[in-house]
Structures are given as C-alpha cells and as structure tokens.
Design a protein around this motif. Sequence first.
Motif, PDB file in Angstrom:
ATOM      1  N   LYS A   9      40.880  36.264  47.152  1.00 49.56           N
ATOM      2  CA  LYS A   9      42.287  35.182  47.201  1.00 49.56           C
ATOM      3  C   LYS A   9      42.504  34.711  46.018  1.00 49.56           C
ATOM      4  O   LYS A   9      43.780  34.257  45.750  1.00 49.56           O
ATOM      5  CB  LYS A   9      41.771  34.076  48.241  1.00 49.56           C
ATOM      6  N   GLU A  10      41.709  34.249  45.175  1.00 49.87           N
ATOM      7  CA  GLU A  10      42.034  33.665  43.897  1.00 49.87           C
ATOM      8  C   GLU A  10      42.631  34.898  42.984  1.00 49.87           C
ATOM      9  O   GLU A  10      43.472  34.296  42.182  1.00 49.87           O
ATOM     10  CB  GLU A  10      40.695  32.944  43.368  1.00 49.87           C
ATOM     11  N   PHE A  11      42.050  35.635  43.173  1.00 55.18           N
ATOM     12  CA  PHE A  11      42.654  36.815  42.143  1.00 55.18           C
ATOM     13  C   PHE A  11      43.765  37.284  42.583  1.00 55.18           C
ATOM     14  O   PHE A  11      44.601  37.417  41.757  1.00 55.18           O
ATOM     15  CB  PHE A  11      41.470  38.011  42.407  1.00 55.18           C
ATOM     16  N   VAL A  12      44.265  37.222  43.749  1.00 54.72           N
ATOM     17  CA  VAL A  12      45.575  37.826  44.272  1.00 54.72           C
ATOM     18  C   VAL A  12      46.571  36.837  43.787  1.00 54.72           C
ATOM     19  O   VAL A  12      47.579  37.118  43.324  1.00 54.72           O
ATOM     20  CB  VAL A  12      45.577  37.802  45.820  1.00 54.72           C
ATOM     21  N   ASP A  13      46.224  35.226  43.843  1.00 56.36           N
ATOM     22  CA  ASP A  13      47.204  34.327  43.469  1.00 56.36           C
ATOM     23  C   ASP A  13      47.456  34.412  41.856  1.00 56.36           C
ATOM     24  O   ASP A  13      48.425  34.122  41.411  1.00 56.36           O
ATOM     25  CB  ASP A  13      46.626  32.784  43.783  1.00 56.36           C
ATOM     26  N   LEU A  14      46.367  34.491  41.053  1.00 59.95           N
ATOM     27  CA  LEU A  14      46.457  34.648  39.661  1.00 59.95           C
ATOM     28  C   LEU A  14      47.211  35.914  39.176  1.00 59.95           C
ATOM     29  O   LEU A  14      48.034  35.968  38.459  1.00 59.95           O
ATOM     30  CB  LEU A  14      44.908  34.918  39.153  1.00 59.95           C
ATOM     31  N   ALA A  15      47.139  37.098  40.006  1.00 58.71           N
ATOM     32  CA  ALA A  15      47.920  38.320  39.615  1.00 58.71           C
ATOM     33  C   ALA A  15      49.431  37.996  39.874  1.00 58.71           C
ATOM     34  O   ALA A  15      50.117  38.458  39.035  1.00 58.71           O
ATOM     35  CB  ALA A  15      47.330  39.544  40.513  1.00 58.71           C
ATOM     36  N   LYS A  16      49.684  37.446  41.024  1.00 58.23           N
ATOM     37  CA  LYS A  16      50.976  37.191  41.485  1.00 58.23           C
ATOM     38  C   LYS A  16      51.607  36.094  40.223  1.00 58.23           C
ATOM     39  O   LYS A  16      52.713  36.228  39.978  1.00 58.23           O
ATOM     40  CB  LYS A  16      51.021  36.458  42.807  1.00 58.23           C
ATOM     41  N   LYS A  17      50.884  35.180  39.983  1.00 57.92           N
ATOM     42  CA  LYS A  17      51.292  34.082  39.125  1.00 57.92           C
ATOM     43  C   LYS A  17      51.660  34.684  37.740  1.00 57.92           C
ATOM     44  O   LYS A  17      52.599  34.498  36.989  1.00 57.92           O
ATOM     45  CB  LYS A  17      50.252  33.172  38.825  1.00 57.92           C
ATOM     46  N   ASN A  18      50.831  35.827  37.303  1.00 55.94           N
ATOM     47  CA  ASN A  18      50.933  36.316  35.891  1.00 55.94           C
ATOM     48  C   ASN A  18      51.757  37.640  35.901  1.00 55.94           C
ATOM     49  O   ASN A  18      51.559  38.476  34.883  1.00 55.94           O
ATOM     50  CB  ASN A  18      49.588  36.502  35.333  1.00 55.94           C
ATOM     51  N   ASP A  19      52.174  37.983  37.160  1.00 57.03           N
ATOM     52  CA  ASP A  19      52.741  39.518  37.475  1.00 57.03           C
ATOM     53  C   ASP A  19      51.966  40.567  36.556  1.00 57.03           C
ATOM     54  O   ASP A  19      52.405  41.257  35.928  1.00 57.03           O
ATOM     55  CB  ASP A  19      54.406  39.235  36.415  1.00 57.03           C
TER      56      ASP A  19
END
Length: 213
Positions: A9-19
Amino acid sequence: MEGEYAPLKEFVDLAKKNDVLLFVDESHSTGVLGKTGRGTPEECGVHGQIDVISGTLGKALGGAAGGFLTGKKELIEYLRQKSRPYTFSNTLPPPVVTAAIEAFKMLEEDSSLVVKLRENTEYFRKEIVRAGFTILEGIHAIVPVMVGEAAIAQDMSAELLKEGVYARGLWYPVVPQGEARIRVQISASHERKDLDRALAAFEKVGKKLGVLK
C-alpha cells in the motif's frame, strides 16, 4: 527467507506520487497470500494497482518450470522485445503450460486450497512455538524455525530427515551469521496428522540436539 512481505500500500502510494512504475516479484506469494490466493497485492488491499507482477510456475502453482509477467499489453510487448531473460528463454513444454493454466483456473474458481493452507500455517506456527521453538512471526506458509548456529541447522535437518520430515537448514552466507534456521514450508496438501507428526519430530530432535531444554 523470512516469510515476510512488502507494505505494498505504501509502495503504491509512493509510485503514484512520483509517477513511476511499480514492479513486484510475487514468486513466493501467488497462490499463498490473499483471501483468494492472488498474492501480496490482495493481502495488502491493492490488487489491480501494481504495474508489473512477475511470478513463477515452480512453487505454489505446481512446481514445474517457467514463470510469468503481468501488466498492460503495451508494456508486456515491450518486454518481449527488450527483456534479455525473455529473449534467451526457451518455450515451455505444452504439458507445463496446460497444467499452469489449470492451476490458475483452480485458484479462480475455488479458494478452498488457500483457506486450508492458511489454517495449516496458523496451526503449525502456533504449535511449534508452544513446543518451545523460536520462529520469525508472520502469516506466510514459509516458517523459519530459528536455531542460531550453522552446525545445529545442518545436524537438525539431517536428524529430522531420519524421522521422516524433510526440512532444509539454511545458514551463512544465505542468512546472516548467527541466524541459521530450519525453513519449513507448509502445504495445503498436509493433513493435521502430517503436521502433528512433523511437530513431534521437531520436538524429539530439538531435545536431542539441545535446542529445546
């Protein structure tokens, strides 16, 4: 080696935030974790939100050869042209492909094997601790039973085999020094009597080698 999984969940949020694209290796999780065996993404509540998932057909899906990648069609087509492991790989034998497709079909249509695996895992983890052993906490069907020194892990694995239990020992450099362990892998094909037999063997061998007092 630890039976742990990433906080996706944290990784998905980071990926979206940093494109950026998120690539997850699910070799030890497909068919094991998640309510219906869809792996770590399902366990973490982010199923369908991972850009690329790699997995193997050689573990929970039957123990054969080969693996797989999932993702958007365009990305998979690109990898077919540029991925060196794919470029130099061989075609899987038709029986392996057919068996793998059937394994996926079984997971999609019936989650009873996943439920049984989870129940077996919970039972073994609880009872091995009750017997006096130290394990690394978790929910995975990989259960690391910690014994400390390499020599003890080697001897314990050999003694367990004499008792009819096949469980491999792991030691440095595969794991850090002083963290040797017996790596137990629970299966949905195990019945309660199988688990009890293994637990009895662990207790007998553990006492013989001084792991248990």
